[in-house]
Design an enzyme around this catalytic site. Structure first.
Site, mmCIF file in Angstrom:
data_model
loop_
_atom_site.group_PDB
_atom_site.id
_atom_site.type_symbol
_atom_site.label_atom_id
_atom_site.label_comp_id
_atom_site.label_asym_id
_atom_site.label_seq_id
_atom_site.Cartn_x
_atom_site.Cartn_y
_atom_site.Cartn_z
ATOM 1 N N CYS A 13 -46.703 -8.400 -26.382
ATOM 2 C CA CYS A 13 -46.276 -8.061 -27.731
ATOM 3 C C CYS A 13 -45.812 -6.628 -27.782
ATOM 4 O O CYS A 13 -45.809 -5.922 -26.787
ATOM 5 C CB CYS A 13 -47.365 -8.316 -28.758
ATOM 6 S SG CYS A 13 -48.586 -7.022 -28.857
ATOM 7 N N ASP A 435 -6.055 7.061 -34.747
ATOM 8 C CA ASP A 435 -5.026 7.757 -34.002
ATOM 9 C C ASP A 435 -3.739 6.955 -34.186
ATOM 10 O O ASP A 435 -3.783 5.758 -34.426
ATOM 11 C CB ASP A 435 -5.484 7.790 -32.535
ATOM 12 C CG ASP A 435 -4.373 8.149 -31.584
ATOM 13 O OD1 ASP A 435 -3.838 9.248 -31.750
ATOM 14 O OD2 ASP A 435 -4.071 7.353 -30.695
HETATM 15 N N1 ATP Z 1 5.373 14.627 -22.022
HETATM 16 C C1 ATP Z 1 5.906 14.938 -23.201
HETATM 17 N N2 ATP Z 1 7.226 14.894 -23.357
HETATM 18 C C2 ATP Z 1 7.776 15.164 -24.530
HETATM 19 N N3 ATP Z 1 7.102 15.520 -25.607
HETATM 20 C C3 ATP Z 1 5.786 15.603 -25.532
HETATM 21 C C4 ATP Z 1 5.117 15.323 -24.328
HETATM 22 N N4 ATP Z 1 3.779 15.480 -24.536
HETATM 23 C C5 ATP Z 1 3.669 15.836 -25.819
HETATM 24 N N5 ATP Z 1 4.843 15.940 -26.422
HETATM 25 C C6 ATP Z 1 5.130 16.296 -27.805
HETATM 26 O O1 ATP Z 1 3.935 16.759 -28.420
HETATM 27 C C7 ATP Z 1 3.607 15.930 -29.524
HETATM 28 C C8 ATP Z 1 2.104 15.815 -29.654
HETATM 29 O O2 ATP Z 1 1.608 15.106 -28.518
HETATM 30 P P1 ATP Z 1 0.151 14.465 -28.555
HETATM 31 O O3 ATP Z 1 -0.065 13.905 -27.210
HETATM 32 O O4 ATP Z 1 -0.784 15.481 -29.062
HETATM 33 O O5 ATP Z 1 0.214 13.352 -29.646
HETATM 34 P P2 ATP Z 1 0.912 11.912 -29.675
HETATM 35 O O6 ATP Z 1 0.611 11.168 -28.436
HETATM 36 O O7 ATP Z 1 2.355 12.040 -30.049
HETATM 37 O O8 ATP Z 1 0.254 11.214 -30.928
HETATM 38 P P3 ATP Z 1 -1.220 10.680 -31.147
HETATM 39 O O9 ATP Z 1 -2.030 11.868 -31.409
HETATM 40 O O10 ATP Z 1 -1.060 9.804 -32.344
HETATM 41 O O11 ATP Z 1 -1.590 9.892 -29.929
HETATM 42 C C9 ATP Z 1 4.302 14.643 -29.264
HETATM 43 O O12 ATP Z 1 4.580 13.941 -30.448
HETATM 44 C C10 ATP Z 1 5.596 15.090 -28.579
HETATM 45 O O13 ATP Z 1 6.512 15.477 -29.550
HETATM 46 MG MG MG Z 2 -2.538 8.610 -28.625
#
Ligand code: ATP
Ligand code: MG
Ligand code: CU1
Length: 753
Positions: A13, A435
């Site tokens: 128990c 997100d």
């Molecule tokens: N590899 C990349 N090439 C081009 N732009 C980028 C890249 N990584 C980030 N960014 C730019 O930075 C922004 C923010 O990126 P982050 O990864 O923070 O968010 P996300 O993936 O767009 O959105 P969430 O937060 O909804 O997942 C993107 O929207 C993009 O404009």
């Molecule tokens: Mg994301």
């Protein structure tokens, strides 16, 4: 710190659970130990430099129980055989004792009918009423059927503890040994003008009833882990390998990573892998909870235990044995079932002081009745009644059984719950943070627009695509993948990149054939001092369409703009509406720019948008929402979501997302479908409701029963609680708790929309 789960044996128990907890906690080097009675498991956190498993097992042995590590069982070799055999043996043993006890008790009760009812019943042979006959009949019940109560009660006594076994052995012994006196010295009673009544049948019936309750409980408990058995049963038995150009069937344990496996229509996929040839649709419902079959082609991942529908294909094994998705799920569910819900701690504390308190009340009952009435029979009946009815065994079952069924039910619906705590918390969620990319949207963006500053002449456009994609090839961001795919589609060869750098939340840069290429957000461009006036109108147009616009600068000059769109998951809108209907505030949290985010938010019906949040700010944003006094859940898929998932009260990761996010979360939604959030919340609500009902069932017998058994109603109505009824009530309370928990198996996600 090492974390292990131990399987436990010999618990009867909930107070056994707390003595094992004490025993393990007293081993030096053990940090934390949680024992779950329902799952018969202990979760131990210990410092491997200061102690080891053996020391912990020894401590459990000394306390009178046994423990062995969960890992030793071969998870995928069907049901754990040792465990099953143990349960069956226990059930058979109980069965024998219940049968024997049942027959003897019936005879005893018939024999005592004349005495109990005060009637003359000529069809009952008089010798049945003979105290010696009753003594001979009862003795095996008391000491053979009731053996385990004595042993366990004794073990508890050695630890200076008292358990339900203490109460039962004390209670029934009181009835048995008291009856010995009138049997041995009837004249002593007769001389004092008393009838030499015996209470053998009370002891026998109580023991039989409690064993019967245990038998039911055992069977029902076997059913609470049904979910795990179902999961393990999903596993295929054999795999058809292609070795040296020949097809051979091998047992699944022999498949190694890299093996090429052939799957025909209608067959189960044996292990996890990647399709290399052929195409098909696969029903992944049993693992992801997703009802629609999924299309697969070369390059796609397949999950072991899912069912191939239409085509034949070959795939290469990438994960086998305990690394497969299914094995991981089984392990997670097992751990979750053994964890303890916060609500359980209360019940545990109560049980801890309950038994000693009951013994005190029983003693008091005896003293008071005997002193005031001088009536030994009355004093004895009330005391035995109190000892029996007060047994808190159902209390220890109330939460764990519901948690086991609840987490198992979650797994069936594609919701992996890591611990009872998150299962309990989920019903309190007030704000849910989603997100954007990969959570609300599919996370498979495609380049839809491409605008250049210098037009398309002289291969300028293709040159720019080459520069951009070459840099992006080094990034893991979904946007980057979109750009690379776009370049591949245009059949652009990619160049080498030097000094690649990713600036999280902003963009990427690198040097391609001597040119500095920078790709990213408008904000980043202005931080770099790059003037981005040229294509402003195009950018705003793209953003109003809900597309992400990324700037491309070469040697510090804007050269172009890409519009990338990521389709909304078809189920997101419905899911978000359902969440709002449940009374939750839904918030979108994204690193993307405000206008794009707002367009998407409008489409899915979200009002509160937190956009342009840098990855390092996501957790802080969740914290801010929490400081508004809200219980916050965060749902995300990316590496950049992981801190926020950990910060949230309940972090939910999308199963198709990154491993980092899954590790940081409390709940994994195996399919990306946001509707499973709704299911998770409904499941949490249902489980909590079930736990409350269980606690009520468990408590009501004790709380109402003790005063009645103590004889409170006797002076008023002349009511006494016969110890036999007390025994039945207590057996019934355990059974009703487990049965109620099993009702949760019928849980079904309700469509809210
Ligand atoms: N590899 C990349 N090439 C081009 N732009 C980028 C890249 N990584 C980030 N960014 C730019 O930075 C922004 C923010 O990126 P982050 O990864 O923070 O968010 P996300 O993936 O767009 O959105 P969430 O937060 O909804 O997942 C993107 O929207 C993009 O404009
Ligand atoms: Mg994301
Ligand atoms: Cu009990």
């Amino acid at each position: 710190m090492e974390n292990t789960t131990l399987k436990l044996r010999g618990m009867s128990c909930a107070s056994c659970a707390s003595s094992i907890e004490d025993a393990i906690n007293s081993v030096p080097g053990v940090n934390e130990c949680i024992v779950n009675f329902g799952a018969q498991q202990a979760t131990v956190k210990y410092d491997p430099r200061r102690t080891d498993l053996k020391a912990i097992q020894e401590a459990v042995d000394v306390a009178g129980y046994s423990a062995y590590p969960l890992q030793e069982q071969n998870l995928m070799a069907g049901e754990d055989d040792a465990e099953k055999r143990y349960r069956l043996r226990e059930s058979r043993d109980l069965m024998r004792k219940v049968m024997a006890g049942g027959i003897i008790s019936t005879v005893l009760v018939i024999g005592s009918l004349p005495m109990m009812t005060g009637l003359h019943l000529p069809f009952i042979p008089a010798w049945l009423h003979n105290p010696w006959v009753q003594l001979i009949l009862t003795t095996p019940v008391q000491f053979w059927c009731g053996y385990s109560f004595y042993i366990n009660g004794w073990k508890a006594l050695k630890r200076h503890a008292a358990t339900m076994d203490t109460l039962i052995s004390l209670g029934t012994s009181a009835a048995y040994f008291y009856s010995l006196f009138p049997t041995l010295f009837p004249s002593f009673f007769i001389n004092q003008g008393l009838t030499p009544d015996v209470y053998y049948e009370t002891a026998a019936v109580v023991i039989t009833l409690i064993l019967l309750g245990k038998l039911f409980e055992n069977r029902a408990k076997g059913q609470t882990s049904e979910a795990i058995r179902k999961l393990i049963g999903l596993q295929a038995k054999t795999a058809r390998l292609i070795r040296n150009g020949q097809e051979v069937d091998v047992p699944i344990e022999e498949v190694i990573i890299g093996d090429v496996i052939l799957v025909r229509p209608g067959e189960k996929i044996p292990v996890d892998g990647e399709v290399i040839e052929g195409a098909s649709t696969i029903d992944e419902g049993m693992v992801t909870g997703e009802s629609l079959p999924v299309k697969k082609q070369p390059g796609d991942e397949v999950i072991g235990a899912t069912i191939n529908k239409t085509g034949s294909f070959k795939f290469r094994a990438t994960r086998v044995g305990s690394d497969t998705v299914l094995a991981q799920i089984v392990q997670l569910v097992q751990q979750a079932q053994g964890s303890k819900a916060p609500i359980q701690r209360l019940a545990d504390q109560v049980t801890g002081w309950f038994v000693p308190a009951v013994i005190a009340i029983a003693l008091l009952t005896f003293i008071i009745w005997f002193n005031f009435t001088g009536n030994m029979t009355l004093a004895l009946i009330t005391t035995v009644g109190v000892l029996i009815i007060a047994c808190p065994c159902a209390l220890g079952l109330a939460t764990p059984t519901s948690v086991m069924v609840g987490t198992g039910k979650g797994a069936e619906n594609g919701i992996l719950i890591k611990g009872a705590e998150s299962l309990e918390l989920a019903h309190k969620i007030q704000t849910i943070v989603l997100d954007k990319t990969g959570t609300i949207t599919q996370g498979k963006p495609t380049v839809t627009d491409f605008v250049t500053v210098n037009g398309t002449a002289n291969g300028n456009e293709m040159r720019l695509v080459q520069l951009t994609a070459s840099v992006e090839r080094n990034s893991e961001h979904p946007l980057a993948e979109a750009v690379v795919r776009y370049a591949q589609f245009q059949e652009v060869a990619l160049a080498n990149v030097k000094e690649f750098e990713a600036i999280t939340g902003s963009g990427v840069q690198g040097i391609v054939s001597g040119h500095l290429v920078q790709i990213g957000t408008q904000r980043w461009m202005s931080e770099l001092g790059i003037d981005a006036q040229v294509l402003q109108q195009d950018k705003e147009r793209l953003e109003y369409l809900g597309k992400t616009a990324i700037w491309i600068a070469v040697d510090g000059q804007i050269q172009g703009l890409m519009g990338i769109s990521d389709a909304i998951k078809p189920t997101s809108i419905q899911a978000i509406r359902a969440l709002q209907k449940l009374g939750l505030e839904v918030v979108m949290l994204t690193g993307d720019n405000r206008r794009t985010a707002e367009t998407i938010a409008r489409e899915v019906g979200i009002e509160r948008v937190l956009a342009e949040v840098r990855p390092d700010q996501k957790a802080a944003t969740v914290k801010k929402l929490q400081s508004e006094g809200k219980i916050v859940a965060m749902v995300g898929d990316g590496i950049n979501d992981a801190p926020a998932l950990a910060q949230a009260d309940v972090g939910m990761a999308i199963g198709t997302g990154t491993d980092v996010a899954i590790a940081a979360s409390d709940i994994t939604l195996i399919s990306g479908d946001l509707r499973s959030i709704v299911t998770a919340i409904q499941l949490s609500r249902a489980t909590i409701r079930n736990i409350r009902q269980n606690l009520f069932f468990a408590f009501i017998y004790n709380v109402a029963g003790i005063p009645i058994a103590a004889g409170i109603l006797f002076p008023i109505f002349g009511w006494l609680l016969n110890p036999i009824i007390a025994g039945a009530a207590m057996a019934f309370s355990s059974v009703s708790v487990v049965t109620n928990a099993l009702r949760l198996r019928k849980f079904q996600a309700k469509p809210v929309a």
